[in-house]
Enzyme design. Structure first.
Site, mmCIF file in Angstrom:
data_model
loop_
_atom_site.group_PDB
_atom_site.id
_atom_site.type_symbol
_atom_site.label_atom_id
_atom_site.label_comp_id
_atom_site.label_asym_id
_atom_site.label_seq_id
_atom_site.Cartn_x
_atom_site.Cartn_y
_atom_site.Cartn_z
ATOM 1 C CE1 TYR A 111 -3.875 2.300 0.877
ATOM 2 C CE2 TYR A 111 -1.796 3.485 2.029
ATOM 3 C CZ TYR A 111 -3.180 3.352 1.748
ATOM 4 O OH TYR A 111 -4.033 4.273 1.124
ATOM 5 C CD GLU A 199 -6.050 4.577 -0.829
ATOM 6 O OE1 GLU A 199 -5.827 4.666 0.096
ATOM 7 O OE2 GLU A 199 -6.847 4.095 -2.076
#
Ligand code: GDP
Ligand code: MN
Length: 390
Positions: A111, A199
């Protein structure tokens, strides 16, 4: 403003970030054609529902197909389906577009995101070696597995910050260099396009040993969109709340929420305070709405219509402080607006400020079913009990 994954990947790709190849398709024929090309070259492809929501994987919005037949039947099932993810709420989102993309051999999922750290007036890189669909659970149960690295807006990402990031993800050698390169590109894109979030989840290490952005989400600062017509052109109104679109046409600052007290307030600060006070008295606001300094009849009428079209609204609370705008002018506006809309829920009005006595008299003399409040707390209490009663 939000954009779709395929648009975010195109933008990242234009900055030189590693993204898989893919084609956007909107009909079964287009999907079949795109899938055929990928399956002929690699034997597999991935179909991804393009809706403004994360959590698609768990909701059936991401399908790996091992043959053309499988791709076509998955595409038919996905097109037009209502995708309900943990982010969409029960009403879900209709799938109108599908990204047909390369199937990637994934070794590990990470992530990586960039966002604004308003407290430090800087950027924040957020990273985790445990990326993928369980990131929310990881953040909740194992916050120590989430690394946060503050980054300067003027200086960009520095070498030691890249080293710290690579360490957090356990990357060395080739992939450590690829990560540093990606982080620099993400930060440059973030600054140049006035983003509020980039993101990548998951960023993957492929079996071939390279980093690849398998999913991407980018949000932009609405207040800076006027500087970026190229970004503004990426807007997809069908993904946005129709009430919010309507409000934007009238220059109303409206955000839909999930409570049942419709709020019509002048000034963002007073609107926030009103929402807090509704919470304090045990209810929840149906929206944030700042009609701005010049609450014209046209604006107030549009605002009432938007509030009244929301079936969750069980009472409306108007909370106006007349400063430059005088209360009698506002009261006239409210009366005129209420006469043209069909009011089917209780309406509570709290007025304060310049010429408040005249304003209250206008509301009273209108003979409309307006519940007047003596102060803000009184108004909120009356709206909360009216919503319960109604
Ligand atoms: P999200 O659930 O909306 O965030 O959608 P993602 O694009 O992140 O996809 C969800 C999950 O599907 C990812 O975490 C991956 O595990 C998996 N996935 C998506 N594309 C591929 C692919 O090309 N190959 C493999 N192996 N998995 C994929
Ligand atoms: Mn994802």
């Amino acid at each position: 403003m939000k954009i779709h994954e395929y648009q975010a990947k195109e933008l990242l790709g234009s900055y030189g970030a590693p993204v898989p190849g893919g084609v956007l398709a909107e009909t079964p024929e287009e999907i079949e054609k795109a899938a055929k090309d990928l399956i002929e070259t690699s034997g597999r492809c991935v179909l991804k529902a393009q809706v403004h929501s994360g959590g698609r994987g768990k909701a059936g919005g991401v399908k790996v197909a091992d043959s053309l037949e499988e791709a076509v039947s998955a595409a038919r099932a996905m097109l037009g389906m209502k995708l309900v993810t943990r982010q969409t709420g029960p009403e879900g989102k209709i799938v109108r577009k599908i990204l047909v993309t390369e199937a990637v051999d994934v070794e590990k999922e990470f992530y990586v995101s960039v966002t604004t750290d308003s407290e430090k007036a800087g950027l924040m890189l957020i990273l985790s070696a445990e990326g993928g669909t369980e990131i929310e659970e990881t953040a909740r149960l194992h916050p120590e597995k989430i690394e946060q690295i503050p980054v300067s807006v003027t200086e960009g990402v520095k070498k030691y910050e890249c080293i710290q990031a690579a360490k957090a993800l356990g990357l060395t050698g080739q992939t450590e260099e690829e990560l540093a390169d990606l982080l620099k590109k993400m930060v440059r894109l973030y600054m140049e396009k006035d983003c509020s979030l980039i993101e990548i989840n998951p960023l993957v290490k492929t079996r071939q040993g390279h980093l690849l952005c398998l999913d991407a989400k980018i949000n932009f600062d609405d207040n800076a969109l006027y500087r970026h017509p190229d970004v503004a052109a990426l807007r997809d109104p069908s993904e946005e709340d129709p009430k919010e679109n309507e409000a934007a046409k009238y220059g109303l600052n409206y955000i839909r929420l999930d409570g049942n007290i419709g709020c019509l307030v002048n000034g963002a600060g007073l609107a926030m305070a009103t929402m807090d006070m509704i919470g304090h008295y045990g209810a929840r606001p149906a929206n944030f709405l700042d009609v701005g300094g010049s609450a014209s009849v046209e604006k107030v009428t549009a605002a009432f219509e938007i509030l009244l079209s929301d079936s969750h609204v069980k009472a409306i609370l108007v909370n106006i402080f007349g400063g430059i705008m005088k209360c009698d002018v506002i009261a006239e506006g409210i009366v005129q607006a209420v006469r043209v809309v069909s009011l089917h829920v209780p309406l509570v009005v709290r007025l304060e400020g310049t010429r408040v006595e005249e304003g209250r008299r206008i509301l009273k003399d209108s003979a409309l079913p307006i519940i007047q409040a003596s102060d803000m707390a009184d108004g909120v209490k009356k709206a909360v009990s009216a919503a319960v009663g109604g």
